[in-house]
Scaffold this active site. Structure first.
Site, mmCIF file in Angstrom:
data_model
loop_
_atom_site.group_PDB
_atom_site.id
_atom_site.type_symbol
_atom_site.label_atom_id
_atom_site.label_comp_id
_atom_site.label_asym_id
_atom_site.label_seq_id
_atom_site.Cartn_x
_atom_site.Cartn_y
_atom_site.Cartn_z
ATOM 1 N N CYS A 128 0.785 -24.762 -79.539
ATOM 2 C CA CYS A 128 2.441 -24.136 -79.310
ATOM 3 C C CYS A 128 3.173 -24.873 -79.853
ATOM 4 C CB CYS A 128 3.321 -23.781 -77.631
ATOM 5 S SG CYS A 128 2.242 -22.859 -77.041
ATOM 6 N N HIS A 271 10.724 -24.471 -77.843
ATOM 7 C CA HIS A 271 9.462 -22.687 -77.896
ATOM 8 C C HIS A 271 9.677 -22.353 -76.058
ATOM 9 C CE1 HIS A 271 5.192 -21.768 -76.667
ATOM 10 N NE2 HIS A 271 5.467 -22.221 -75.922
ATOM 11 N N ASN A 301 5.469 -16.218 -73.459
ATOM 12 C CA ASN A 301 5.471 -17.049 -74.562
ATOM 13 C C ASN A 301 4.122 -16.854 -75.541
ATOM 14 O OD1 ASN A 301 4.100 -19.354 -75.525
ATOM 15 N ND2 ASN A 301 3.534 -20.235 -73.092
HETATM 16 N N1 COA Z 1 1.356 -13.617 -58.793
HETATM 17 C C1 COA Z 1 0.166 -13.711 -57.503
HETATM 18 N N2 COA Z 1 0.633 -15.200 -57.385
HETATM 19 C C2 COA Z 1 -0.012 -15.824 -58.197
HETATM 20 C C3 COA Z 1 0.065 -15.873 -59.573
HETATM 21 C C4 COA Z 1 0.549 -14.599 -59.974
HETATM 22 N N3 COA Z 1 0.132 -14.734 -60.635
HETATM 23 N N4 COA Z 1 -0.926 -16.944 -60.173
HETATM 24 C C5 COA Z 1 -0.948 -17.738 -59.520
HETATM 25 N N5 COA Z 1 -0.664 -17.391 -58.276
HETATM 26 C C6 COA Z 1 -0.593 -18.313 -57.096
HETATM 27 C C7 COA Z 1 -2.068 -19.014 -56.783
HETATM 28 O O1 COA Z 1 -2.830 -18.372 -56.153
HETATM 29 C C8 COA Z 1 -1.148 -20.391 -55.597
HETATM 30 O O2 COA Z 1 -1.241 -19.344 -54.705
HETATM 31 P P1 COA Z 1 -1.996 -20.463 -53.017
HETATM 32 O O3 COA Z 1 -1.051 -21.455 -52.590
HETATM 33 O O4 COA Z 1 -1.728 -19.727 -51.753
HETATM 34 O O5 COA Z 1 -3.253 -20.947 -53.618
HETATM 35 C C9 COA Z 1 0.456 -19.920 -55.272
HETATM 36 O O6 COA Z 1 0.680 -19.067 -55.764
HETATM 37 C C10 COA Z 1 0.779 -21.328 -56.683
HETATM 38 O O7 COA Z 1 0.422 -21.560 -57.773
HETATM 39 P P2 COA Z 1 0.419 -22.473 -58.609
HETATM 40 O O8 COA Z 1 -0.194 -21.769 -59.606
HETATM 41 O O9 COA Z 1 0.521 -24.210 -57.759
HETATM 42 O O10 COA Z 1 1.672 -21.785 -59.667
HETATM 43 P P3 COA Z 1 3.124 -22.837 -60.420
HETATM 44 O O11 COA Z 1 4.395 -21.993 -59.094
HETATM 45 O O12 COA Z 1 2.752 -23.789 -60.791
HETATM 46 O O13 COA Z 1 3.305 -20.984 -61.300
HETATM 47 C C11 COA Z 1 2.844 -21.171 -63.703
HETATM 48 C C12 COA Z 1 2.935 -21.136 -62.418
HETATM 49 C C13 COA Z 1 1.540 -21.253 -64.433
HETATM 50 C C14 COA Z 1 3.696 -20.286 -63.890
HETATM 51 C C15 COA Z 1 3.436 -22.715 -63.211
HETATM 52 O O14 COA Z 1 2.490 -23.819 -63.822
HETATM 53 C C16 COA Z 1 3.747 -22.686 -65.572
HETATM 54 O O15 COA Z 1 5.118 -22.408 -65.732
HETATM 55 N N6 COA Z 1 3.012 -23.838 -66.154
HETATM 56 C C17 COA Z 1 3.499 -23.773 -67.032
HETATM 57 C C18 COA Z 1 3.004 -23.261 -68.096
HETATM 58 C C19 COA Z 1 2.954 -23.513 -69.471
HETATM 59 O O16 COA Z 1 3.816 -23.751 -69.834
HETATM 60 N N7 COA Z 1 1.745 -23.489 -70.346
HETATM 61 C C20 COA Z 1 2.308 -23.058 -71.715
HETATM 62 C C21 COA Z 1 2.596 -24.660 -72.524
HETATM 63 S S1 COA Z 1 2.764 -24.569 -74.132
#
Ligand code: COA
Length: 344
Positions: A128, A271, A301
């Site tokens: 990215c 970004h 993204n």
């Molecule tokens: N829909 C519904 N529930 C979902 C899901 C989806 N698409 N994806 C994950 N979950 C669930 C998980 O299973 C978890 O459930 P549990 O608590 O029962 O185990 C819960 O939601 C929380 O998951 P988690 O991964 O901790 O969520 P989060 O709040 O961290 O959000 C992201 C996930 C990916 C949105 C977040 O971590 C994020 O944006 N991270 C940065 C990623 C990024 O920027 N990447 C690119 C880098 S350039």
């Protein structure tokens, strides 16, 4: 073809670097949160609340659409914007982590598609952060006198590396496909160009975002799973934490290096990883909404394309103009992060 007689001297008079044109291309095919609800257990509410994303664009692989088409279209649009032809380009850099093939570089295919003759062409992979790294490279190649006119494209098609089932729902909801291009030219106006820049990496964090190609690519302790081959593996929570800390830090360091205050910067082009991360950076520097652009709701993204896509929209809307100070910031797989503060 860029003729050798028009090649600039390696000992040029002091020169600046100006932005000559921009262009972008997103696929027509939309993938909305409602579409994802039919493919996996998720909801529009969950996705919007956690990321700010409402829809993304993805390439139509059934009709052969791929990253090189998005690149070429974005470059053609940037050339038209800059009033240039393909043969005016000395160099094309494509920042991508999803090249058309391992060989040749996507940039070579794009050079051929736009009729850039024998301009230099290569790909750069910093995930990215790729576009921001590439404009830093392009700037210094022009500033140093080796090249006059350089096209930098940021392009990715992460849709081909997604698992659109429940197993991939933490990752597949985030990414979209796109390309964006900026063309830079040498200018006699020495005030124009980069005021401060940075490029960083922390290889310890490679396992927070990676795409395994074989069993040996899995980190120690992670069992081999053939369903994960060629699928982005992301530790979302760790990346989120890294980004929330790194984003303001790299902005502050770049401002300090250039001895510029946040309030003096006309636009932050960041970004588009997650709306919450962008809003946190906005709050940290007390920026008004119109100074830190957000379009993640429409495109998700788009990895290497996200910064140039914002740049193109902002320029076309008249929100980035000659004379402005503009800060580009990105972070991503590697882990990598970087910045580029420009006097336009
Ligand atoms: N829909 C519904 N529930 C979902 C899901 C989806 N698409 N994806 C994950 N979950 C669930 C998980 O299973 C978890 O459930 P549990 O608590 O029962 O185990 C819960 O939601 C929380 O998951 P988690 O991964 O901790 O969520 P989060 O709040 O961290 O959000 C992201 C996930 C990916 C949105 C977040 O971590 C994020 O944006 N991270 C940065 C990623 C990024 O920027 N990447 C690119 C880098 S350039």
């Amino acid at each position: 073809m860029a003729s050798s007689t028009s090649s600039p001297s390696f000992f040029p008079a002091r020169r600046g670097v100006r932005l000559a044109g921009t262009g972008a291309c997103v696929p027509d095919k939309r993938l909305t949160n409602a579409d994802l609800e039919k493919m996996m257990e998720t909801s529009d509410e969950w996705i919007v609340q956690r990321t700010g994303i409402r829809e993304r664009r993805i390439v139509d692989t059934e009709h052969g659409e791929s990253v090189k088409h998005l690149c070429a279209k974005s470059l053609e649009r940037a050339l038209a914007d800059a009033n240039l032809k393909g043969t005016d380009l000395d160099l094309i850099i494509v920042a991508t982590m999803t090249p058309e093939m391992a060989c040749p570089a996507t940039a070579c295919m794009v050079a051929q598609m736009v009729g850039a003759g024998h301009a230099g062409a290569f790909d750069l992979n910093a995930a990215c952060s790729g576009f921001v790294f590439a404009i830093n490279v392009a700037h210094d190649l022009i500033k140093g006198g080796a090249y006059n006119t350089v096209a930098v494209i940021g392009a990715d098609t992460l849709s081909k590396l997604m698992d659109y089932s429940n197993n991939g729902r933490g990752t597949a909801i985030i990414f979209g496909d796109a390309a964006g291009c900026a063309i830079f030219k040498a200018t006699d106006d020495t005030s124009k160009g980069v005021l401060a820049q940075s490029m960083h990496a922390d290889g310890e964090g490679w396992k927070d975002i990676y795409v395994p190609r074989c069993s040996f690519d899995f980190p120690q302790g992670t069992p081999f799973d053939e369903n994960k081959i060629d699928v982005v593996q992301m530790n979302g929570a760790t990346v989120f934490k890294f980004a929330v800390g790194t984003f303001p830090e790299v902005i502050q360091q770049t401002l300090d290096k250039a001895k510029v205050k946040a309030a003096e910067v006309d636009m932050f082009v960041c970004h588009q990883s997650n709306q919450r991360i962008l809003h946190a950076a906005r709050d940290r520097f007390g920026l008004s909404e119109d100074k830190l652009y957000v379009n993640i709701d429409r495109y998700g993204n788009t990895v290497g394309a996200s910064v140039p896509l914002c740049l193109d929209e902002l320029r076309k809307a008249g929100k980035i103009k000659d004379g402005n100070k503009v800060m580009f910031v990105a972070f991503g797989g590697g882990l990598t992060w970087g910045s580029s503060l420009w006097q336009m």
